[in-house]
Scaffold this active site. Structure first.
Site, mmCIF file in Angstrom:
data_model
loop_
_atom_site.group_PDB
_atom_site.id
_atom_site.type_symbol
_atom_site.label_atom_id
_atom_site.label_comp_id
_atom_site.label_asym_id
_atom_site.label_seq_id
_atom_site.Cartn_x
_atom_site.Cartn_y
_atom_site.Cartn_z
ATOM 1 C CG ASP A 16 -1.736 1.224 1.383
ATOM 2 O OD1 ASP A 16 -2.408 1.598 0.415
ATOM 3 O OD2 ASP A 16 -1.693 1.840 2.472
ATOM 4 C CG ASP A 18 -1.606 7.632 0.570
ATOM 5 O OD1 ASP A 18 -0.687 8.461 0.500
ATOM 6 O OD2 ASP A 18 -2.442 7.466 -0.341
ATOM 7 C CG ASP A 172 -1.770 2.074 6.607
ATOM 8 O OD1 ASP A 172 -2.060 1.702 5.441
ATOM 9 O OD2 ASP A 172 -2.136 3.158 7.078
#
Length: 202
Positions: A16, A18, A172
């Site tokens: 991922d 961001d 995250d």
């Protein structure tokens, strides 16, 4: 200290962007707050992090429904992106992820799988000096069903020519972890960071 992935025969890393590669979530939240304030819309911080991984257009549509508003999706998305771009000089890489990128670069192929636009992902990766590390970028508009659907991760695996079971995902958000699991991939959870924007990064 490097995060330890689960055991496996990994032949590609999927990241991922961001909050995973780029420590950008506090900047994105500030951009959202400023853009939405122009329309009298609130976006609680806990909800922002809970919705991490969702495409921008999806978020605006959901906020319209949640708040009984009719914000123009494309206009709000452009404004949010403008505000985020203005804050880019403050951006840094996430240290826990950077360790894995530096350790495996040149040994394994890398892909980014993001719900953000290609423009936003490219700008973030260029700012932190990591754009050239990735063999492919899979961004909003490249796939139809956002996380927690596995479509984005499966597309990245196909583009890299690696079977899903040999891909390790770095994420995250809970939705991202769910998407990786649904794709048949092991994953590493990157701790979420909520660094106050006015204090910069660590």
């Amino acid at each position: 200290m490097m995060l330890t992935p689960p055991p496996g025969d990994y032949r590609a890393y999927l990241f991922d962007c961001d909050g995973t590669v780029a420590d950008s979530m506090p900047l994105h939240f500030t951009a959202w707050e400023q853009a939405l304030s122009e329309w009298g819309c609130e976006f609680p911080e806990d909800l922002f992090y809970a919705w991490g991984g969702r495409p921008v257009a999806d978020i605006i549509a959901s906020l319209n429904e949640r708040n009984g508003l009719d914000m123009p999706v494309a206009q709000v998305a452009r404004r949010r992106e403008e505000l985020f771009q203005e804050m880019l000089p403050r951006l840094q890489a996430v240290p826990e992820t950077l360790e894995h990128i530096e350790e495996a670069h040149g040994r394994l192929p890398f892909a980014v799988v993001s719900g953000s636009t290609r423009e936003s992902v490219t700008a973030s990766l260029r700012t932190i000096g990591l754009l050239d590390r990735f063999d492919t970028l899979v961004c909003a508009g490249d796939y139809g069903r956002p996380k927690p659907d596995p479509e984005g991760f499966l597309l990245a695996a196909r583009l890299l020519g690696i079977a899903p079971e040999h891909c390790l995902v770095f994420e995250d958000t809970e939705m991202g972890i769910q998407a990786a699991t649904a794709a048949g991939m092991n994953s590493v959870r990157i701790p979420q960071r909520r660094t106050p924007v006015d204090q910069g990064t660590r």
